[in-house]
Design an enzyme around this catalytic site. Structure first.
Site, PDB file in Angstrom:
ATOM      1  N   CYS A   1     -21.975  -7.979 -35.663  1.00  0.00           N
ATOM      2  CA  CYS A   1     -22.793  -6.764 -35.698  1.00  0.00           C
ATOM      3  C   CYS A   1     -22.503  -5.886 -34.478  1.00  0.00           C
ATOM      4  O   CYS A   1     -22.939  -6.197 -33.366  1.00  0.00           O
ATOM      5  CB  CYS A   1     -24.270  -7.160 -35.725  1.00  0.00           C
ATOM      6  SG  CYS A   1     -25.377  -5.754 -35.561  1.00  0.00           S
TER       7      CYS A   1
ATOM      8  N   CYS B   1     -25.571  -4.285 -32.787  1.00  0.00           N
ATOM      9  CA  CYS B   1     -26.345  -5.222 -31.959  1.00  0.00           C
ATOM     10  C   CYS B   1     -25.630  -5.507 -30.640  1.00  0.00           C
ATOM     11  O   CYS B   1     -26.255  -5.536 -29.588  1.00  0.00           O
ATOM     12  CB  CYS B   1     -26.531  -6.564 -32.669  1.00  0.00           C
ATOM     13  SG  CYS B   1     -26.935  -6.457 -34.391  1.00  0.00           S
ATOM     14  N   ASP B   2     -24.326  -5.761 -30.691  1.00  0.00           N
ATOM     15  CA  ASP B   2     -23.627  -6.328 -29.536  1.00  0.00           C
ATOM     16  C   ASP B   2     -22.599  -5.401 -28.897  1.00  0.00           C
ATOM     17  O   ASP B   2     -22.038  -5.741 -27.850  1.00  0.00           O
ATOM     18  CB  ASP B   2     -22.904  -7.631 -29.956  1.00  0.00           C
ATOM     19  CG  ASP B   2     -23.885  -8.653 -30.510  1.00  0.00           C
ATOM     20  OD1 ASP B   2     -25.036  -8.675 -30.045  1.00  0.00           O
ATOM     21  OD2 ASP B   2     -23.499  -9.432 -31.399  1.00  0.00           O
TER      22      ASP B   2
END
Ligand code: NAP
Length: 295
Positions: free
Chosen positions: A130, A133-134
């Site tokens: 993701c 997200c990261d």
């Protein structure tokens, strides 16, 4: 006993719960991780009516609040098994047992992994599924994205705004993604296409340092974002549940082969897996479940 238990608090599950609670049903939503489902990992949503540019996180939060304000009960618990019983269903987690007259499965999908030997050991240490997200952890670094669908190209574009360089690795020389996205990717100077390539090796001591492909590339990267499709979360959940290619077999009526068990969203067989079709399924499955509880 609840009237309806919804398994999964993504857009399909929460929409189903909203419809059911507004029909005066006693509704419980069971969610393993976080409300909002897969969409909370999307940076911006531009194709959902009347919510232009909303972030995935805001979409998830707003939907959860709407459901809770209407009286939907949400519990964080991972469902491990569902069994038809007299008058309904037994729904089990590791520590709890719930029951309901009808159940709606809205368990969505999980990222498909590469299946490489040391993949799991690099999760959070270079491997991610993701970018939203990261991606922030890789500011100014060189990363790779694997995949040729809409998700992979979205991730590559998102990362190109954060990272110095992005390799986009795809196993064919044509992309499955929408043409507009492909065109946009090609305008980015810091995205390099690595085509006809499969990742065969992940190298690094404690953190990912490089990847190798079957066409002879060794790419020095700090991060690898895997976006090679998703796997439905249905296997082994209900004995006797009919699956097609691992998805819950169902038509547009959201019925399964088990009376009283309905399915909504990405986990079911369908042509188009989108936010709008997930919420649509939620409404259809809830209406069918409400009718079933009256029978
Ligand atoms: P997808 O469309 O199924 O694409 C998966 C990609 O991964 C394909 O390019 C596939 O290659 C590749 N792949 C599959 N298995 C692989 C393996 N073992 N090794 C290497 N590559 C592999 O999945 P997705 O991109 O996650 O999208 C899922 C659905 O969500 C699609 O319907 C998509 O349109 C939709 N979506 C829409 C948006 C949007 O903005 N509208 C955004 C994201 C996702 P091949 O092409 O060679 O099969």
């Amino acid at each position: 006993m609840h009237d309806i238990i919804v398994v999964g608090a993504g857009p399909a599950g929460l929409t189903a719960a909203i419809y059911a609670v507004r029909a005066n049903k006693k509704v419980l939503v069971l969610e393993a991780l976080a409300c909002g489902g897969q969409i909370i990992n999307t940076s911006h949503i531009d194709n959902y009516p009347v919510a232009p540019h909303i972030t995935g996180a805001d979409f998830g939060k707003t939907l959860q609040k709407q459901a809770e304000d209407l009286g939907v009960e949400i519990e964080y618990d991972e469902v491990t098994h569902i069994t038809p019983i007299e008058g309904g269903f037994k729904v089990e987690s590791e520590d709890e047992e719930y029951s309901a007259k009808s159940v709606i499965l809205a368990t969505g999908t999980s990222p498909r992994k590469l299946g490489l030997e040391n993949e799991d050991s690099f999760i959070g240490k270079g491997i991610s599924y993701c970018a939203t997200c990261d991606g922030g952890f890789y500011k100014g670094k060189t990363v790779a994205v694997n995949g040729g669908g809409n998700s992979a190209l979205h991730e590559a574009l998102y990362l190109s705004g954060i990272c110095d360089k992005v390799y986009l690795i795809h196993r064919r020389d044509e992309f499955r993604a929408d043409a507009a996205l492909v065109d946009k990717v090609k305008t980015k100077d810091n995205i390099e296409l690595v085509l006809n390539a499969n990742i065969t090796k992940l190298n690094g001591e404690k953190h990912l340092e490089s990847i190798e492909t079957d066409n002879g590339h060794t790419l020095n990267v700090s991060g690898l974002f895997v976006a090679i499709g998703r796997i439905p979360n249905a296997a082994g959940l209900v004995d006797g549940l009919e699956l097609t290619d691992d998805y819950v077999a169902s038509g547009e009526d959201c019925k399964t082969n088990i009376p009283g068990l309905f399915v909504a969203g990405d986990v079911r067989t369908k042509e188009l897996r989108q936010l709008v079709t997930a919420t649509s399924d939620g409404a259809i499955a809830a209406t069918a479940a409400i009718d079933f509880t009256h029978e």
